[in-house]
Write a protein that holds these residues in place. Structure first.
Motif, PDB file in Angstrom:
ATOM      1  N   HIS A 263      37.194  49.691  38.149  1.00 31.56           N
ATOM      2  CA  HIS A 263      36.807  49.262  40.141  1.00 31.56           C
ATOM      3  C   HIS A 263      37.358  48.620  40.502  1.00 31.56           C
ATOM      4  CE1 HIS A 263      35.436  50.326  43.917  1.00 31.56           C
ATOM      5  NE2 HIS A 263      34.953  49.336  43.948  1.00 31.56           N
ATOM      6  N   ASP A 264      36.900  46.460  40.238  1.00 30.65           N
ATOM      7  CA  ASP A 264      36.834  45.573  40.725  1.00 30.65           C
ATOM      8  C   ASP A 264      37.582  44.999  39.878  1.00 30.65           C
ATOM      9  OD1 ASP A 264      35.544  42.891  41.282  1.00 30.65           O
ATOM     10  OD2 ASP A 264      34.109  44.212  41.259  1.00 30.65           O
ATOM     11  N   ALA A 265      39.034  44.541  40.783  1.00 30.27           N
ATOM     12  CA  ALA A 265      39.788  43.422  40.231  1.00 30.27           C
ATOM     13  C   ALA A 265      39.649  41.868  40.032  1.00 30.27           C
ATOM     14  CB  ALA A 265      40.797  43.799  41.142  1.00 30.27           C
ATOM     15  N   ALA A 266      38.551  41.196  40.562  1.00 27.70           N
ATOM     16  CA  ALA A 266      38.040  40.261  40.578  1.00 27.70           C
ATOM     17  C   ALA A 266      37.032  40.219  39.189  1.00 27.70           C
ATOM     18  CB  ALA A 266      37.497  39.946  41.743  1.00 27.70           C
ATOM     19  N   ALA A 267      36.749  41.288  39.007  1.00 25.15           N
ATOM     20  CA  ALA A 267      35.845  41.576  38.035  1.00 25.15           C
ATOM     21  C   ALA A 267      36.497  41.456  36.250  1.00 25.15           C
ATOM     22  CB  ALA A 267      34.216  42.629  38.078  1.00 25.15           C
ATOM     23  N   ARG A 268      37.431  41.833  37.045  1.00 24.55           N
ATOM     24  CA  ARG A 268      38.820  41.810  35.621  1.00 24.55           C
ATOM     25  C   ARG A 268      39.072  40.632  35.429  1.00 24.55           C
ATOM     26  NH1 ARG A 268      39.974  46.417  37.776  1.00 24.55           N
ATOM     27  NH2 ARG A 268      42.590  46.010  38.897  1.00 24.55           N
ATOM     28  N   ALA A 269      39.724  40.092  36.208  1.00 22.85           N
ATOM     29  CA  ALA A 269      40.466  38.549  36.526  1.00 22.85           C
ATOM     30  C   ALA A 269      39.476  38.249  35.752  1.00 22.85           C
ATOM     31  CB  ALA A 269      40.782  38.048  37.598  1.00 22.85           C
ATOM     32  N   GLU A 270      38.147  37.447  35.934  1.00 21.38           N
ATOM     33  CA  GLU A 270      37.329  36.656  35.471  1.00 21.38           C
ATOM     34  C   GLU A 270      37.377  36.751  34.007  1.00 21.38           C
ATOM     35  OE1 GLU A 270      33.115  37.250  37.162  1.00 21.38           O
ATOM     36  OE2 GLU A 270      34.047  36.786  39.418  1.00 21.38           O
ATOM     37  N   TYR A 271      37.177  38.153  33.505  1.00 19.65           N
ATOM     38  CA  TYR A 271      36.812  38.604  32.101  1.00 19.65           C
ATOM     39  C   TYR A 271      37.966  38.730  31.334  1.00 19.65           C
ATOM     40  CZ  TYR A 271      34.366  41.615  28.617  1.00 19.65           C
ATOM     41  OH  TYR A 271      33.788  42.105  27.803  1.00 19.65           O
ATOM     42  N   THR A 272      38.739  38.373  31.649  1.00 19.70           N
ATOM     43  CA  THR A 272      40.353  37.934  31.386  1.00 19.70           C
ATOM     44  C   THR A 272      40.011  37.061  30.995  1.00 19.70           C
ATOM     45  OG1 THR A 272      41.653  39.862  32.099  1.00 19.70           O
ATOM     46  CG2 THR A 272      43.107  38.344  31.129  1.00 19.70           C
TER      47      THR A 272
ATOM     48  N   ASP B 252      34.052  50.906  34.001  1.00 20.76           N
ATOM     49  CA  ASP B 252      34.066  51.726  35.207  1.00 20.76           C
ATOM     50  C   ASP B 252      33.776  50.588  36.084  1.00 20.76           C
ATOM     51  OD1 ASP B 252      34.653  54.615  33.970  1.00 20.76           O
ATOM     52  OD2 ASP B 252      32.566  55.025  34.367  1.00 20.76           O
ATOM     53  N   TRP B 253      33.411  50.078  35.954  1.00 16.57           N
ATOM     54  CA  TRP B 253      33.113  48.641  36.581  1.00 16.57           C
ATOM     55  C   TRP B 253      34.070  47.559  36.702  1.00 16.57           C
ATOM     56  CZ3 TRP B 253      31.638  43.667  35.036  1.00 16.57           C
ATOM     57  CH2 TRP B 253      31.252  42.750  36.338  1.00 16.57           C
ATOM     58  N   LEU B 254      35.175  47.521  35.713  1.00 19.58           N
ATOM     59  CA  LEU B 254      35.666  47.050  35.796  1.00 19.58           C
ATOM     60  C   LEU B 254      37.563  47.617  35.980  1.00 19.58           C
ATOM     61  CD1 LEU B 254      35.511  45.087  31.912  1.00 19.58           C
ATOM     62  CD2 LEU B 254      35.357  44.521  34.149  1.00 19.58           C
TER      63      LEU B 254
END
Length: 383
Positions: free
Chosen positions: A331-340, A327-329
C-alpha cells in the motif's frame, strides 16, 4: 527419491528429453508405455475399450488398432473422457507400482502427457515442460509419425494450452529447434534429490535483486505443493517477494496455517518429503502486541529455487504481523522505497554471510520502527 513430472504437448519432443535424462541416470516412467500395457490383448482394459468404442478398434489379430481408437476417442470431448475413465485408473496403479520399485536415491522422471489436464502438478517436487510451437509439432506428427493432419490438429486441440502449461512449469525447455542441453538441469535434479534424502536445505548469500515478475507464478506453484503435503491447509505467500515492485533476496517466503504447534510438529515429516526439510523451532520478534509468536521453520531443498516456510498458528500474532507487514508495503510506496534502500545496503555489507542471520539482525532497528507504522495502518483498515 525425487519425483519429477515431465510433460509437453504431443509432438513437442518430450520423449527426447526423457531419453536424455535417462542417459544421465534418471529412472523414467513413461505414461504412454503404461497406457499400451493396460490395453494389451486379453486385458480388462482392452475389453472395456471394445465395449465402449466397438469391435472395429481391433486389428484382425485381436490387438488394439490405435489409429482407429484415436479417430473415435479424440473426435469429441465425451469420447475422450470415456477413454480416460477406462485407462487412467489402471495407468495410475501401474505408475505407483513402478515408483515403489525405484531405488531410494533415484531421480524418478514421470513422462506424462496429461499432467496439466489431470491437475496433478503439485504431486511432484519439480515439473518440466517441453515446448515446441504448434506448426513444428504438426510437421513432426505428419512428417515423422505419418499422422493425418486433421487427426494431429484434433489431438493438439484436445490438450492443454501453452499458457496452462507455463502455469505449472518450474522448468521450461524450448525444443522448437535444437535439442535442449539438460546438463545444468540434471545437476539441479541430482542436488535436489540428495537434499530431500538427507533433509538438507539450499542456502546462499543474501543478495538483493530487483523485483522479478516471475515470483508470483513461482510462489503459486510452490504454495500448492506445500498445501498438498499439509493436507490441504492454507498457505500464504509472504515476505519481500510477495510485494510487487520491491527489491528482495531471490528467496520466496511462505507461511502455512496450522491449528497449533502440535500439528506443526506432526506435519514435519510430510513437509520434508515434499522438499521442505525442518530447520527448527523459533520465536518471531514480537512486534508491539502480545500473543503467540512461535513457529516452526522449514526451507526448500531445491538448489534451483530457494524458499523458506514458516509454520504458524493461523490468525495468531505472528501470522497477522507478516500479513499486515506485506499489505502495508503493498500500500505504501514511500515505505517500499525506504525498505528497498535498506535491503540493498545491507545485502552488500553482509554479502559474505551465507546464513543471512547478520543481514536479518541488521534490519531490526528499522523493523522496530516499521512495526508502529504497520499497526497504525492496520488500525486504519479495521476502522
Amino acid at each position: 527419491m525425487l519425483r519429477v513430472g515431465l510433460t509437453g504437448g504431443i509432438g513437442s519432443g518430450k520423449s527426447t528429453v526423457a531419453r536424455l535424462l535417462a542417459e544421465n541416470g534418471a529412472v523414467v516412467i513413461d505414461a504412454d508405455k503404461l497406457a499400451r500395457e493396460v490395453l494389451e490383448p486379453g486385458s480388462e482394459g482392452l475389453k472395456e475399450v471394445v465395449k465402449a468404442f466397438g469391435e472395429d478398434v481391433l486389428n484382425a489379430d485381436g490387438t488394439l488398432d490405435r489409429a482407429a481408437l484415436a479417430a473415435k476417442a479424440f473426435a469429441t470431448e465425451e469420447a475422450r473422457q470415456t477413454l480416460n475413465g477406462i485407462t487412467h485408473p489402471r495407468i495410475g496403479a501401474l505408475t505407483g507400482q513402478r515408483m515403489a520399485e525405484a531405488p531410494e536415491d533415484a531421480v524418478v522422471v514421470h513422462d506424462i502427457p496429461l499432467l496439466v489436464e489431470r491437475d496433478i502438478a503439485a504431486a511432484y517436487h519439480l515439473v518440466i515442460v517441453v515446448y515446441a510451437d504448434e506448426e513444428t509439432r504438426l510437421e513432426r506428427l505428419v512428417g515423422s509419425r505419418g499422422m493425418d493432419r486433421q487427426d494431429a490438429q484434433n489431438r493438439i486441440a484436445a490438450q492443454a494450452t501453452d499458457e496452462q502449461r507455463r502455469a505449472v512449469a518450474d522448468v521450461w525447455l524450448d525444443n522448437s529447434g535444437e535439442v535442449p542441453d539438460v546438463t545444468n538441469l540434471w545437476d539441479r535434479l541430482v542436488g535436489f534429490e540428495k537434499n530431500v534424502r538427507t533433509r538438507t536445505y539450499a542456502s546462499g548469500s543474501p543478495i538483493v535483486v530487483p523485483y522479478d515478475e516471475r515470483w508470483p507464478a513461482q510462489a503459486r506453484r510452490i504454495a500448492r505443493r506445500i498445501s498438498l503435503a499439509a493436507g490441504g491447509r492454507h498457505v500464504e505467500h509472504i515476505g519481500s517477494t510477495s510485494v510487487p515492485g520491491l527489491a528482495a533476496k531471490d528467496v520466496l517466503d511462505f507461511q502455512l496455517a496450522v491449528e497449533d504447534m502440535e500439528t506443526a510438529d506432526e506435519l514435519r515429516e510430510a513437509l520434508a518429503q515434499a522438499g521442505f526439510p525442518y530447520l527448527g523451532s523459533l520465536e518471531d520478534a514480537p512486534r508491539g502486541e502480545g500473543g503467540d509468536w512461535s513457529k516452526r521453520l522449514h526451507a526448500s531443498a531445491d538448489p534451483g529455487r530457494r524458499a523458506n516456510l514458516h509454520v504458524r498458528v493461523q490468525d495468531g500474532a505472528g501470522w497477522r504481523w507478516v500479513v499486515d507487514f506485506r499489505d502495508w508495503l503493498r500500500h505504501d510506496a514511500a515505505a517500499r522505497a525506504e525498505y528497498t534502500e535498506l535491503k540493498l545496503e545491507l545485502s552488500q555489507r553482509f554479502a559474505a554471510d551465507s546464513t543471512g542471520f547478520a543481514y536479518g539482525d541488521a534490519k531490526e532497528p528499522w523493523m522496530e520502527q516499521a512495526a508502529k507504522r504497520v499497526l497504525a495502518y492496520r488500525g486504519g483498515q479495521e476502522s
